[in-house]
Motif scaffolding. Structure first.
Motif: not given
Length: 561
Positions: A120-126, A128-142
């Motif tokens: 869960d911790v890895l998911f929560s940070f990855l 935000q970090w990795k642009p190719d992550h399926p839960f990365h917010r490409a439009k507004s970012g973090f």
């Protein structure tokens, strides 16, 4: 060499629809011990990784926890979801040991099958970090992850075992641990994310959040309410606010932008706590026998940002003229009252790196006119002037402040056109770089000067979407604040931050306006609520007494919590 330091202290998918608004009306709450908080505005998101305002952070704090956290009412770090951590001698490796048995919330879509673990911790940070992550917010970012430089700071994140998470940094960073106590570092359920992904409902990570916090999400209606239920399986047991009182088991944020309406609701018993009463209403609250007034000097700043990438504010002479032309003391006296302090720079006086030797900015209309003549604006110029549509802890009346600034600028020939938008659109315009001049402010997140000097004024934050609304990037300044992050020596950091404050004063990307004592008003039935220097409204452990009969006379108590 520094010695290692130690501090101790695939869910089940039930359906694709989630009824977020099918809830009982506010006048008849479903839970016996429900507290209603009259909040000041809509959250821009329900995802703590995506929020940037204290309004939205306070919505998410009820539902989420972080690895480490600030003890309520202080800036002291204590264990959160991590029961302990170790730091390597070179200051680059942090090993966190997670608590056992921490449960996640459930909802109509998802029931967790396991407690919190390192995934869960890895998911929560990855994400935000990795642009190719399926839960990365490409439009507004973090925004926080980006503006704090985490993408450049992190070398890797790994899980040596299910209860251990290791962060390896590229270089030591004195702000890393307090930054992990901020809302963007809240821990989500990786199992919930997997279930949403399988159901094709990735967006519900934000729309129907699942966390580990004291309250679970029950619904959101924009401009109306955010609703929560007490989480019976919460990992922490709160001390009773008073002997014999059980903590609340329901919570409602009643969204009420107008402070006069918030106060009317409070007096009528429609809410038990209200945010940010207007300064003019404080005497009436003190005199009301059914109310308490509480106040605390927060770590905040209110300012007029000047977009240095738009003419004429790309000329430092014009920016200095703006600083000299505005009667900031008159603005603070009129709009803030006794709760306002005239700002000298970007740091509030309660922060350890604040420079008490920084002189006040003088009010000097003649010098402002001379600077404008030197800059080729003898006849003045036109500009927009954006002001917030809602009261904020750092600015109780944006329109009144804007009116006074507009009048001051008119006296040096600067013709300011007032502009505003609804709160979410206002923020989007500011972060999108639209205005020339804009009123905004900040409440500190972690008690560290970096949270002001870097997040609001660093070069990384000047990139599109960043919190450096002046879009100001000065190499001398940025070099000082980045060097301050790389050392744990407080004396060295203080010297670097004071150099940065002097550079800020010389280059004048803002007109600093005020710092504030922030007030909250409560009904006397509320027990255990305390104010926080970081602007958090935390309702964990808060209880409600039985309402006493209304008193005909007497005075409300005023406390400092």
């Amino acid at each position: 060499m520094r010695r290692p330091s130690t501090m101790r202290a695939a869910g089940r998918v039930l359906g694709l629809g989630l009824a977020l608004t099918a809830l009982p009306p506010l006048a008849a709450p479903a839970l016996a011990r429900t507290l209603v908080f009259c909040s000041e505005g809509n959250p821009e998101s329900l995802d703590p990784a995506a929020v940037t305002t204290t309004t939205a952070m306070n919505v998410t704090w009820q539902m989420f926890n972080t690895l480490v956290e600030f003890t309520p009412g202080t800036t002291v770090i204590r264990p959160g979801l991590a029961e302990s951590w170790r730091v390597s001698e070179d200051g680059r490796t942090y090993d966190f040991t997670l608590r056992e048995g921490v449960r996640f919330h459930a909802n109509a879509r998802f029931t967790p099958t396991r407690p919190l673990d390192a995934r869960d911790v890895l998911f929560s940070f990855l994400r935000q970090w990795k642009p190719d992550h399926p839960f990365h917010r490409a439009k507004s970012g973090f925004a926080y992850f980006r503006d704090l430089g985490f993408a450049d700071l992190l070398e890797r994140i790994e899980a040596p075992d299910p209860r251990t998470v290791r962060f390896r940094l590229k270089e030591p960073d004195a702000t890393f641990l307090p930054n992990l106590a901020q809302a963007f570092a809240a821990i989500h359920s990786a199992e919930y994310a997997d279930a949403l992904s399988a159901a094709g409902a990735v967006e519900d990570l934000e729309r129907a959040p699942i966390g580990t916090g004291p309250f679970s999400f029950a619904g959101y209606r924009p401009d109306v309410t955010v609703r929560y239920r007490g989480f019976a399986d919460y990992w922490r047991t709160s001390e009773p606010a008073e002997p014999g009182l059980e903590p609340i088991d329901g919570l409602v944020f009643s969204i009420t932008p107008n402070p006069a309406v918030r106060l009317a609701k409070l007096k009528a018993g429609e809410c038990q706590v209200m945010a940010f009463p207007a300064p003019a209403d404080l005497p009436a609250i003190r005199a009301d026998p059914n109310l308490d007034l509480t106040g605390k000097a927060e770590l905040n700043v209110s300012y007029l940002a000047l977009n240095t990438r738009k003419a004429p504010f790309d000329d430092v002479r014009v920016r200095r003229a703006m600083n000299l032309a505005i009667d900031r003391r008159a603005i603070v006296e009129a709009a803030y009252g006794a709760g306002g302090i005239v700002a000298r720079g970007p740091l509030p006086p309660g922060l350890w790196a604040f420079d008490p030797g920084l002189p006040d900015i003088p009010f000097d209309r003649a010098e402002a006119l001379q600077l404008l003549r030197e800059a080729g604006h003898a006849d003045g110029f036109e500009t927009d002037l954006w002001y917030p549509p809602v009261s904020r802890p750092y600015n109780p009346d944006g329109r009144r402040v804007a009116d006074m600034i507009q009048a001051d600028l008119a006296r040096i020939g600067v013709r300011a056109r007032l502009v505003t938008e609804p709160w979410s659109a206002y923020r989007a315009a500011l972060y999108g770089g639209v205005p020339q001049a804009m009123l905004y402010g900040w409440t500190g997140d972690n008690g560290d000067p970096d949270n002001f000097l870097n997040v609001l004024l660093g070069c990384k934050a000047a990139e599109p979407g960043g919190a450096n609304l002046a879009r100001w990037c000065e190499a001398e300044y940025d070099s000082a604040i980045q060097a301050a992050r790389r050392t744990g020596d407080i004396a060295a950091r203080t010297a670097l931050y004071r150099h940065a404050q002097a550079t800020f004063r010389r280059e004048a990307p803002w007109v600093p306006l005020a710092h504030t004592v922030v007030h909250m008003a409560l009904r006397k039935s509320v027990a255990g609520f305390r104010m926080d220097p970081l602007g958090r409204h935390l309702f964990e452990g808060v209880a409600l007494r039985d309402e006493a009969p209304e008193a005909a006379t007497g005075k409300a108590r005023e406390t400092s919590r």
